[in-house]
Motif scaffolding. Structure first.
Motif, PDB file in Angstrom:
ATOM      1  N   VAL A  25       0.839  -1.206   0.000  1.00  7.93           N
ATOM      2  CA  VAL A  25       0.000   0.000   0.000  1.00  7.93           C
ATOM      3  C   VAL A  25       0.873   1.255   0.000  1.00  7.93           C
ATOM      4  O   VAL A  25       0.583   2.227  -0.718  1.00  7.93           O
ATOM      5  CB  VAL A  25      -0.938   0.000   1.230  1.00  7.93           C
ATOM      6  N   GLN A  26       1.944   1.256   0.767  1.00  2.26           N
ATOM      7  CA  GLN A  26       2.801   2.430   0.849  1.00  2.26           C
ATOM      8  C   GLN A  26       3.423   2.783  -0.504  1.00  2.26           C
ATOM      9  O   GLN A  26       3.656   3.959  -0.798  1.00  2.26           O
ATOM     10  CB  GLN A  26       3.901   2.209   1.885  1.00  2.26           C
ATOM     11  N   GLU A  27       3.648   1.788  -1.328  1.00  2.80           N
ATOM     12  CA  GLU A  27       4.249   2.040  -2.633  1.00  2.80           C
ATOM     13  C   GLU A  27       3.318   2.796  -3.570  1.00  2.80           C
ATOM     14  O   GLU A  27       3.776   3.469  -4.495  1.00  2.80           O
ATOM     15  CB  GLU A  27       4.667   0.710  -3.266  1.00  2.80           C
ATOM     16  N   THR A  28       2.020   2.675  -3.354  1.00  3.98           N
ATOM     17  CA  THR A  28       1.037   3.340  -4.231  1.00  3.98           C
ATOM     18  C   THR A  28       0.204   4.368  -3.473  1.00  3.98           C
ATOM     19  O   THR A  28      -0.825   4.821  -3.975  1.00  3.98           O
ATOM     20  CB  THR A  28       0.110   2.300  -4.882  1.00  3.98           C
ATOM     21  N   ALA A  29       0.622   4.744  -2.266  1.00  5.35           N
ATOM     22  CA  ALA A  29      -0.198   5.584  -1.397  1.00  5.35           C
ATOM     23  C   ALA A  29      -0.521   6.941  -2.005  1.00  5.35           C
ATOM     24  O   ALA A  29      -1.558   7.536  -1.701  1.00  5.35           O
ATOM     25  CB  ALA A  29       0.484   5.764  -0.047  1.00  5.35           C
ATOM     26  N   ASP A  30       0.368   7.452  -2.875  1.00 10.11           N
ATOM     27  CA  ASP A  30       0.129   8.766  -3.466  1.00 10.11           C
ATOM     28  C   ASP A  30      -0.916   8.727  -4.573  1.00 10.11           C
ATOM     29  O   ASP A  30      -1.264   9.768  -5.135  1.00 10.11           O
ATOM     30  CB  ASP A  30       1.435   9.355  -4.003  1.00 10.11           C
ATOM     31  N   GLN A  31      -1.436   7.545  -4.876  1.00  6.60           N
ATOM     32  CA  GLN A  31      -2.478   7.421  -5.891  1.00  6.60           C
ATOM     33  C   GLN A  31      -3.885   7.575  -5.298  1.00  6.60           C
ATOM     34  O   GLN A  31      -4.881   7.392  -5.996  1.00  6.60           O
ATOM     35  CB  GLN A  31      -2.365   6.068  -6.600  1.00  6.60           C
ATOM     36  N   TYR A  32      -3.946   7.893  -4.006  1.00  6.53           N
ATOM     37  CA  TYR A  32      -5.219   8.041  -3.303  1.00  6.53           C
ATOM     38  C   TYR A  32      -5.268   9.394  -2.607  1.00  6.53           C
ATOM     39  O   TYR A  32      -4.241   9.933  -2.191  1.00  6.53           O
ATOM     40  CB  TYR A  32      -5.376   6.950  -2.233  1.00  6.53           C
ATOM     41  N   ASN A  33      -6.477   9.924  -2.449  1.00 10.22           N
ATOM     42  CA  ASN A  33      -6.659  11.043  -1.542  1.00 10.22           C
ATOM     43  C   ASN A  33      -6.359  10.566  -0.124  1.00 10.22           C
ATOM     44  O   ASN A  33      -6.205   9.370   0.131  1.00 10.22           O
ATOM     45  CB  ASN A  33      -8.089  11.580  -1.643  1.00 10.22           C
ATOM     46  N   GLY A  34      -6.289  11.510   0.819  1.00  4.79           N
ATOM     47  CA  GLY A  34      -5.870  11.179   2.171  1.00  4.79           C
ATOM     48  C   GLY A  34      -6.721  10.110   2.833  1.00  4.79           C
ATOM     49  O   GLY A  34      -7.955  10.126   2.738  1.00  4.79           O
ATOM     50  N   PHE A  35      -6.061   9.174   3.517  1.00  8.96           N
ATOM     51  CA  PHE A  35      -6.796   8.097   4.189  1.00  8.96           C
ATOM     52  C   PHE A  35      -6.050   7.627   5.424  1.00  8.96           C
ATOM     53  O   PHE A  35      -4.838   7.792   5.573  1.00  8.96           O
ATOM     54  CB  PHE A  35      -7.030   6.912   3.237  1.00  8.96           C
ATOM     55  N   ASN A  36      -6.822   7.007   6.325  1.00 14.47           N
ATOM     56  CA  ASN A  36      -6.320   6.205   7.437  1.00 14.47           C
ATOM     57  C   ASN A  36      -6.767   4.776   7.196  1.00 14.47           C
ATOM     58  O   ASN A  36      -7.943   4.531   6.901  1.00 14.47           O
ATOM     59  CB  ASN A  36      -6.914   6.661   8.771  1.00 14.47           C
TER      60      ASN A  36
END
Length: 238
Positions: A103-114
């Motif tokens: 998930v961390q590798e693609t985290a910038d492909q999403y709006n902010g989340f927890n």
């Protein structure tokens, strides 16, 4: 989800007890919690617009939940659906830590989340708005809304206090659902500044949100028991 409070490894009989509200626009189509036809091991509600979910469990005792991070100044409409992160974990056989590395590798492909994920033995929190990476959580009581973990927003503080009291009383499930229906608004002086108008900050400040077009659509109680079994109760509001 827009509010989650949970106790982790405080009760031997139930390592995880979680109470959560899902807030969403009323016109966004969704399905109440059930076993998924296309992923029979997943039990969760479903966002019928994008196909993901906000909270769920599977037959192997894994659980996952997600909240969006509210920032009226940065949201983009061209990014991936965050609900896929919960569904992806519940449908995967990867260890939680390995899944979070992915998930961390693609985290910038999403709006902010927890994102909260666990397997009955461990629970992890990750947000793509922090630089510290995933955190394995020690035993305790936690609150999560649309900021960071345990941010002292009025609804988080209020919900954690009520939740802790119910735990001490060994309260029945109905009492947790009653807590999740609290519509008390916070005083203006205690509201966070998340980039939306003051009117919206007021509207979004209660544990349970009510408005003509947007609000709390479902409340959920999730328990993982010492033997590894899990149960999820959902009450759909609208």
């Amino acid at each position: 989800m827009c509010l989650i409070v949970f106790a982790w490894k405080l009760l031997p009989s139930s390592p995880l007890i979680m109470a959560a509200n899902r807030d969403e626009f009323y016109d966004r189509p969704s399905k109440a919690a059930s076993w998924w036809d296309d992923c029979p091991d997943i039990y969760a509600g479903r966002d019928l617009q994008e196909g993901g979910t906000w909270l769920g469990i599977n037959r192997q005792g894994r659980f996952a939940a997600l909240t969006n991070i509210r920032d009226g100044r940065q949201r983009r409409s061209d990014l991936r659906s965050r609900g896929a992160l919960v569904a992806g974990y519940l449908g995967s056989e990867q260890p939680a830590e390995d899944y979070l590395h992915q998930v961390q590798e693609t985290a910038d492909q999403y709006n902010g989340f927890n994102l909260l994920i666990g397997d009955g033995e461990n629970i992890f929190w990750f947000s793509n708005q922090t630089k510290s990476g995933a955190a394995q959580l020690p035993p305790g009581i936690y609150g999560l809304s649309n900021g960071s973990l345990d941010d002292p927003w009025p609804k988080v503080v209020r919900a954690k206090a009520q939740f802790a009291s119910l735990l001490c009383q060994s309260a029945p499930d109905d009492a947790y659902f009653e807590m999740l229906s609290d519509t008390t608004r916070a005083a203006d002086s205690r509201l966070p500044d998340t980039g939306v108008s003051l009117e919206w900050e007021r509207l979004l400040s209660p544990i349970c949100i009510e408005s003509p077009d947007y609000g709390t659509r479902a409340s959920t109680i999730l328990k993982v028991h010492g033997a590894g079994s899990a149960e999820l109760q959902e009450r759909v509001i609208r």
